[in-house]
Every structure is written in C-alpha cells, then in structure tokens.
Design an enzyme around this catalytic site. Structure first.
Site, PDB file in Angstrom:
ATOM      1  N   GLU A  50       2.126  -3.257  -4.059  1.00 42.25           N
ATOM      2  CA  GLU A  50       1.755  -4.443  -4.832  1.00 42.25           C
ATOM      3  C   GLU A  50       0.611  -4.152  -5.801  1.00 42.25           C
ATOM      4  O   GLU A  50       0.160  -5.037  -6.533  1.00 42.25           O
ATOM      5  CB  GLU A  50       1.324  -5.569  -3.879  1.00 42.25           C
ATOM      6  CG  GLU A  50       2.426  -6.063  -2.966  1.00 42.25           C
ATOM      7  CD  GLU A  50       1.928  -7.117  -1.975  1.00 42.25           C
ATOM      8  OE1 GLU A  50       0.724  -7.444  -2.011  1.00 42.25           O
ATOM      9  OE2 GLU A  50       2.740  -7.588  -1.167  1.00 42.25           O
ATOM     10  N   PHE A  51       0.141  -2.923  -5.827  1.00 39.36           N
ATOM     11  CA  PHE A  51      -1.027  -2.523  -6.607  1.00 39.36           C
ATOM     12  C   PHE A  51      -0.942  -2.985  -8.062  1.00 39.36           C
ATOM     13  O   PHE A  51      -1.848  -3.642  -8.578  1.00 39.36           O
ATOM     14  CB  PHE A  51      -1.172  -0.992  -6.539  1.00 39.36           C
ATOM     15  CG  PHE A  51      -2.244  -0.407  -7.405  1.00 39.36           C
ATOM     16  CD1 PHE A  51      -3.538  -0.265  -6.932  1.00 39.36           C
ATOM     17  CD2 PHE A  51      -1.958   0.026  -8.693  1.00 39.36           C
ATOM     18  CE1 PHE A  51      -4.532   0.293  -7.728  1.00 39.36           C
ATOM     19  CE2 PHE A  51      -2.944   0.576  -9.503  1.00 39.36           C
ATOM     20  CZ  PHE A  51      -4.237   0.709  -9.019  1.00 39.36           C
ATOM     21  N   SER A  59      -8.496   7.497  -4.402  1.00 32.31           N
ATOM     22  CA  SER A  59      -7.400   7.514  -5.377  1.00 32.31           C
ATOM     23  C   SER A  59      -7.581   8.736  -6.253  1.00 32.31           C
ATOM     24  O   SER A  59      -8.705   9.232  -6.422  1.00 32.31           O
ATOM     25  CB  SER A  59      -7.441   6.251  -6.237  1.00 32.31           C
ATOM     26  OG  SER A  59      -6.564   6.360  -7.353  1.00 32.31           O
ATOM     27  N   TYR A  72     -12.371   0.585 -12.348  1.00 29.73           N
ATOM     28  CA  TYR A  72     -11.569   0.954 -11.170  1.00 29.73           C
ATOM     29  C   TYR A  72     -11.839   2.404 -10.790  1.00 29.73           C
ATOM     30  O   TYR A  72     -12.058   2.720  -9.606  1.00 29.73           O
ATOM     31  CB  TYR A  72     -10.086   0.739 -11.443  1.00 29.73           C
ATOM     32  CG  TYR A  72      -9.217   1.213 -10.299  1.00 29.73           C
ATOM     33  CD1 TYR A  72      -9.201   0.520  -9.091  1.00 29.73           C
ATOM     34  CD2 TYR A  72      -8.450   2.366 -10.402  1.00 29.73           C
ATOM     35  CE1 TYR A  72      -8.440   0.968  -8.014  1.00 29.73           C
ATOM     36  CE2 TYR A  72      -7.680   2.816  -9.344  1.00 29.73           C
ATOM     37  CZ  TYR A  72      -7.677   2.113  -8.151  1.00 29.73           C
ATOM     38  OH  TYR A  72      -6.931   2.562  -7.095  1.00 29.73           O
ATOM     39  N   ARG A 105      -4.272 -12.524   4.797  1.00 34.42           N
ATOM     40  CA  ARG A 105      -3.077 -13.372   4.856  1.00 34.42           C
ATOM     41  C   ARG A 105      -2.608 -13.482   6.310  1.00 34.42           C
ATOM     42  O   ARG A 105      -1.928 -12.594   6.825  1.00 34.42           O
ATOM     43  CB  ARG A 105      -1.998 -12.790   3.946  1.00 34.42           C
ATOM     44  CG  ARG A 105      -2.372 -12.901   2.476  1.00 34.42           C
ATOM     45  CD  ARG A 105      -1.406 -12.196   1.560  1.00 34.42           C
ATOM     46  NE  ARG A 105      -1.584 -10.752   1.551  1.00 34.42           N
ATOM     47  CZ  ARG A 105      -1.054  -9.922   0.641  1.00 34.42           C
ATOM     48  NH1 ARG A 105      -0.291 -10.423  -0.321  1.00 34.42           N
ATOM     49  NH2 ARG A 105      -1.257  -8.630   0.695  1.00 34.42           N
ATOM     50  N   VAL A 131       1.610   5.382  -6.220  1.00 32.28           N
ATOM     51  CA  VAL A 131       2.309   4.837  -5.052  1.00 32.28           C
ATOM     52  C   VAL A 131       2.847   3.457  -5.423  1.00 32.28           C
ATOM     53  O   VAL A 131       2.083   2.601  -5.889  1.00 32.28           O
ATOM     54  CB  VAL A 131       1.369   4.697  -3.832  1.00 32.28           C
ATOM     55  CG1 VAL A 131       2.157   4.254  -2.604  1.00 32.28           C
ATOM     56  CG2 VAL A 131       0.629   5.992  -3.568  1.00 32.28           C
TER      57      VAL A 131
END
Length: 250
Positions: free
Chosen positions: A187-188, A138, A151, A35, A184
């Site tokens: 925006e996950f 993670s 994931y 972005r 956490v």
C-alpha cells in the site's frame, strides 16, 4: 517456550507478511497497528497456528505506545524480537513545494515512531540480556532521490539509528538488523499518492517488484541465524532494479 515477537505495522504489507511468516515458526505474536478490524482478522486467523495478542496504537504518540506496551500481561512482557515495520511515505515533490504536514507524517512515523516503540521494549531486553531488533529502512535511506528528500532523510535516520543501536546494545546480547527493501508492491505508493491507485500502479508497471513475503523471508533469515551470527544490514532489490530509482521496465 517459543519466542515472543512484537511487530508494528502488522496490518498490511511487510508487517503483515512477517506476522504470517513468524506464525509458521510458532513464534508468539504481539501484533500492533491502528486498524483494529485488521488486527482482529489477523488474530483470528493466526491464532489457529500460535498464540496471538494485539495492541492498537499510533506509533507517533509516545503516551499511546508506552501505555499499550505496559498493558501487556506478564506472560507477554518478555519480548524477544521487535520488528519496527510501521512507516509511511507522503507526497512526491521538490522539497520547496513539499507539505509540512506530509513531512510531519514521515518524520513522526518513520523516526519518532521507531524510537518510541524501541524505547518501550529495549530496557526489558537489556535486563534479560537478550533480544533482537529489526528495523525496516529502505534503499531510499542509502540513496537520496529527487522529489523524495524528506522520505529519504527519514530512512537515512533509520539507518543511523540501527547502527547506533547496534553499538549500544550488542554488549547486552541484543542483535540489531537493518533491512533496506527496494521496490516492494504494498500500500506504500497508494498512501504516498493520497489514495490515487492508478498513479500508484504505474510505480510497479513493466517489471516484477518485490513482494512483502520476499522481505519477510529475509527477516526470518536474520532472526533465525545462529547465536554467533548477526545480520547487520541487508539491501534487497527487485531483479530489474539496479538502484533506488533505476528500474529496467519492459
């Protein structure tokens, strides 16, 4: 001269918080993301503290990655620290109901993307016989949970790659750190639930989740440790979190 750090996924979440923390240390920053408007905003703000340049590319595309990093001016090429923060989760469903498109997004972003960026940076570190690579895994890479098989598998791959990098690169003076965050708030979950902000908010309801700044603090600790110390692997959980999906909510 201050160290040069390249951060992927720098436009949000942990990557952004790490960029801000590194700016406080006067590290020179190469901020990477898809972005451009967010990259521009970060560059304008953090340039008041340190030297900043940006690269716009998708980590899932090897040609984009290679071209972007090769395009760096000579004064930016001696990268000291690589933070592989870019990654994603898409969907939450039993594996038999999963979307191949979602699988591609996670495997391509979390695994191939990490490999592509690392491949573009590691040879220079080997040549200079110094460097530090920080990979964002993670708790899901350590503990598989229901409805998140792909994931979790992608993050387990990050764990294995971190260990393999350490075996191959330590002899060249390169440290490798694996950081495994728990819950956490970023925006996950909004990304995982395809923009459903209400559903995403429920993930963090009833307890105090970790913040991106909490994880950035651990990354700073790892990259500023004495030369004879390697922080190999660190798991950070929220105070109310006992395991990947065991969270005590009020």
């Amino acid at each position: 001269m201050s160290r040069i750090a390249l951060i992927t996924g720098a436009t949000s979440g942990i990557g952004r918080a790490t960029a801000e923390a590194f700016a406080d240390l006067d590290f020179r920053l190469i901020l990477c993301g898809r972005r451009q408007e967010r990259l521009d905003e970060l560059q304008e703000r953090l340039s008041q503290q340190t030297a900043v340049t940006t690269l716009n590319f998708d980590v899932r595309n090897w040609l984009e990655v290679d071209d972007a990093i090769r395009s760096l001016p000579e004064e930016w090429q001696a990268i000291d620290i690589l933070v592989n923060s870019a990654g994603n989760a898409h969907g939450l469903s039993p594996i038999q109901d999963g979307s191949p498109q979602d699988w591609d997004m996670m495997i391509d972003g979390n695994v191939q993307g990490l490999l592509y960026v690392s491949k573009a940076v590691m040879p220079g570190m080997v040549e200079r016989q110094r460097g530090h690579i920080v990979n964002l895994s993670s708790v899901a890479g350590k503990e598989t949970y229901a409805n998140g098989a792909v994931y979790c598998a992608s993050k387990a791959a990050v764990e294995a790659l971190s260990a393999g990098m350490r075996l191959d690169l330590t002899q060249h003076g390169i440290k490798v750190t694996n950081i495994a965050p728990g819950a956490v708030e970023t925006e996950f979950s909004v990304v995982r639930f395809k923009g459903d902000a209400e559903r995403a908010a429920k993930v963090y309801a009833g307890f105090s989740p970790l913040t991106p700044e909490d994880i950035a603090d651990t990354i700073v600790y790892a990259v500023t440790a004495p030369a004879h110390v390697t922080i190999a692997d660190m798991t950070i959980l929220a105070g109310a979190q006992a395991a990947a999906t065991t969270i005590y909510r009020k």
